[in-house]
Scaffold this motif. Sequence first.
Motif, PDB file in Angstrom:
ATOM      1  N   ALA A   1      -0.759   7.500   2.051  1.00 15.05           N
ATOM      2  CA  ALA A   1       0.047   6.177   2.309  1.00 15.05           C
ATOM      3  C   ALA A   1       0.903   6.555   3.168  1.00 15.05           C
ATOM      4  O   ALA A   1       1.300   5.518   4.042  1.00 15.05           O
ATOM      5  CB  ALA A   1       0.282   5.891   0.903  1.00 15.05           C
ATOM      6  N   PHE A   2       1.986   7.545   3.080  1.00 15.37           N
ATOM      7  CA  PHE A   2       2.883   7.895   4.101  1.00 15.37           C
ATOM      8  C   PHE A   2       2.631   8.074   5.587  1.00 15.37           C
ATOM      9  O   PHE A   2       3.194   7.521   6.290  1.00 15.37           O
ATOM     10  CB  PHE A   2       3.915   8.941   3.687  1.00 15.37           C
ATOM     11  CG  PHE A   2       4.988   8.302   2.679  1.00 15.37           C
ATOM     12  CD1 PHE A   2       6.077   7.825   3.062  1.00 15.37           C
ATOM     13  CD2 PHE A   2       4.852   8.112   1.193  1.00 15.37           C
ATOM     14  CE1 PHE A   2       7.087   7.234   2.352  1.00 15.37           C
ATOM     15  CE2 PHE A   2       5.639   7.647   0.425  1.00 15.37           C
ATOM     16  CZ  PHE A   2       6.754   7.196   0.940  1.00 15.37           C
TER      17      PHE A   2
ATOM     18  N   PHE B   1       1.792   4.668   6.749  1.00 12.34           N
ATOM     19  CA  PHE B   1       2.999   4.026   7.032  1.00 12.34           C
ATOM     20  C   PHE B   1       3.667   4.595   8.362  1.00 12.34           C
ATOM     21  O   PHE B   1       4.104   3.633   9.283  1.00 12.34           O
ATOM     22  CB  PHE B   1       3.851   4.406   5.774  1.00 12.34           C
ATOM     23  CG  PHE B   1       5.385   3.773   6.050  1.00 12.34           C
ATOM     24  CD1 PHE B   1       5.480   2.569   6.151  1.00 12.34           C
ATOM     25  CD2 PHE B   1       6.541   4.982   6.002  1.00 12.34           C
ATOM     26  CE1 PHE B   1       7.100   2.385   6.471  1.00 12.34           C
ATOM     27  CE2 PHE B   1       7.929   4.476   6.011  1.00 12.34           C
ATOM     28  CZ  PHE B   1       8.014   3.174   6.343  1.00 12.34           C
TER      29      PHE B   1
ATOM     30  N   ASP C   1       8.532   2.221  -1.787  1.00 13.54           N
ATOM     31  CA  ASP C   1       8.772   1.076  -0.950  1.00 13.54           C
ATOM     32  C   ASP C   1      10.148   0.451  -1.187  1.00 13.54           C
ATOM     33  O   ASP C   1      10.698  -0.393  -0.518  1.00 13.54           O
ATOM     34  CB  ASP C   1       7.875  -0.078  -0.800  1.00 13.54           C
ATOM     35  CG  ASP C   1       7.821  -0.664  -2.331  1.00 13.54           C
ATOM     36  OD1 ASP C   1       8.112  -0.173  -3.404  1.00 13.54           O
ATOM     37  OD2 ASP C   1       6.958  -1.758  -2.478  1.00 13.54           O
TER      38      ASP C   1
ATOM     39  N   ASN D   1       0.828  -1.313  -0.009  1.00 11.18           N
ATOM     40  CA  ASN D   1       0.121   0.041  -0.018  1.00 11.18           C
ATOM     41  C   ASN D   1       0.715   1.252   0.112  1.00 11.18           C
ATOM     42  O   ASN D   1       0.421   2.389  -0.054  1.00 11.18           O
ATOM     43  CB  ASN D   1      -0.919   0.059   1.188  1.00 11.18           C
ATOM     44  CG  ASN D   1      -2.367  -0.566   0.942  1.00 11.18           C
ATOM     45  OD1 ASN D   1      -2.451  -1.353  -0.189  1.00 11.18           O
ATOM     46  ND2 ASN D   1      -3.227  -0.663   1.937  1.00 11.18           N
ATOM     47  N   LEU D   2       2.140   1.117   0.206  1.00  9.41           N
ATOM     48  CA  LEU D   2       2.768   2.412   0.174  1.00  9.41           C
ATOM     49  C   LEU D   2       3.328   3.018  -1.201  1.00  9.41           C
ATOM     50  O   LEU D   2       4.024   2.455  -1.960  1.00  9.41           O
ATOM     51  CB  LEU D   2       4.101   2.080   1.005  1.00  9.41           C
ATOM     52  CG  LEU D   2       5.067   3.419   1.379  1.00  9.41           C
ATOM     53  CD1 LEU D   2       4.364   4.306   1.866  1.00  9.41           C
ATOM     54  CD2 LEU D   2       6.416   3.157   1.846  1.00  9.41           C
TER      55      LEU D   2
ATOM     56  N   LEU E   1       6.005  -3.945   4.342  1.00  7.24           N
ATOM     57  CA  LEU E   1       5.835  -3.369   2.915  1.00  7.24           C
ATOM     58  C   LEU E   1       5.822  -4.580   1.964  1.00  7.24           C
ATOM     59  O   LEU E   1       5.794  -4.139   0.524  1.00  7.24           O
ATOM     60  CB  LEU E   1       6.841  -2.307   2.632  1.00  7.24           C
ATOM     61  CG  LEU E   1       6.735  -1.234   3.687  1.00  7.24           C
ATOM     62  CD1 LEU E   1       7.985  -0.025   3.104  1.00  7.24           C
ATOM     63  CD2 LEU E   1       5.352  -0.638   3.768  1.00  7.24           C
TER      64      LEU E   1
ATOM     65  N   THR F   1       5.515  -3.434  10.675  1.00 11.71           N
ATOM     66  CA  THR F   1       5.112  -3.128   9.438  1.00 11.71           C
ATOM     67  C   THR F   1       5.704  -3.951   8.247  1.00 11.71           C
ATOM     68  O   THR F   1       6.909  -3.841   8.300  1.00 11.71           O
ATOM     69  CB  THR F   1       5.422  -1.603   9.497  1.00 11.71           C
ATOM     70  OG1 THR F   1       4.695  -0.871  10.614  1.00 11.71           O
ATOM     71  CG2 THR F   1       4.917  -0.951   8.156  1.00 11.71           C
TER      72      THR F   1
END
Length: 408
Positions: free
Chosen positions: A54-55, A58, A131, A47-48, A70, A68
């Motif tokens: 998105a950030f 994150f 990412d 999803n990044l 990625l 987490t």
Amino acid sequence: MIALKDIIKRFSDRTLFVTASGSVSYREFGNMVMDWDGRSGPMMPGNLKWSPGAFAEFLASMQNEPVTALCELPKRGDLEPFLQYQPLLVLKSGGTTGKPKHVVHAVSKLFGKYTVLERAPSRSLILFEADHIAGLDAFFQTLHRGGTLVIPQNRGATGIVRAIEEHNVDVLPATPTFLQFLLLSGVLEDRPLESVQKIPHGAEPMPKQLRRRLQAAFPKARLIQRFGLTELGALPVKEDPRDPSALRLAGKGFAWKIEDDELLIKSPTQMLGTLEDGPLAEDETWYRTGDVAESSAAGAIRVLGRREAMINVGGRKVLPETVESFILEQEGVLDVAVYPESNRLTGQTVAADVVFEQDPVPALWLRSLRKIAISKSMDLAHVPTHIRPVKTIRKTRVGKRLRRPLKT
């Protein structure tokens, strides 16, 4: 951890993101991160993307979740040995050192090196994937220095150039392959982008010929080499002013050495281990990068290419990057990707996809190339035995040159 509150307080009203739908200030971005705090579960892998939302997700995930990721985690990946170092970040390596693996980092180690600094605000348009370790480094560098991230509406050459001109972008981080793509698109012809002051580049070596073309296309820009790996993070490096292809490690606790032509690095930001192989041993302080390297006369590092990409021509080891640099020197060549082909006599031989200004007769062109190599006293193992004229060189997901795999 990341000093987000200090960053938001210091750069509150500055613009952090510029997107097609508007701008987002540091204060607004901080509020977005806070809004994610009540979510259950970490962000979804993949999803990044380059967007404020998105950030924000994150950063909120790393502040509130033990792990987490990625990337999709393997079904049998064991995180238990690493949980004592949480919060953790899991990234998937690009496979440049072999089969891709799930790399586990302690967030405090990987991102603890960034400090909040007051700098003249910069406007960056980042052409690395969000990412990828280079993309993450560019984001955190910008965030800690009060800069602005310009996100183009599309990542085609026209959209990128339009965004640079419209928002006076002065920093353009990218891979050499992506920069070559911009040059070959034709959108830069008679259109010097004078706002661009810095072009940080990394992930692969920069050919001398491409460096010259970029300096002509971006007349006011300084090309800055960066270096990093998924397993080590982005490393603090400085260029040797006498040799732009050579680097020095500049940070405390970082060291390098060369063994059997391979670059080994000691880094305080080194990964904890991988899900496939488990945690690193306590004495495993030197990381084998898989990069073929040499030491310059001034004692700096010069990375030549990937060990695993070497082509074995009858026992002689040939780096694709060396052959590509030679071919790019030839008149009428715009781009090239070198790769191995099977050969009954030598085991492997060198082949190349070449982008020409005008289509040549391959046999005649190769004969001419061989004569040039002989005149330069080059080892003929470095001369392709087969070329394929192509319209464009393909790129990997992270913007590197995509070479054809060996076919037996």
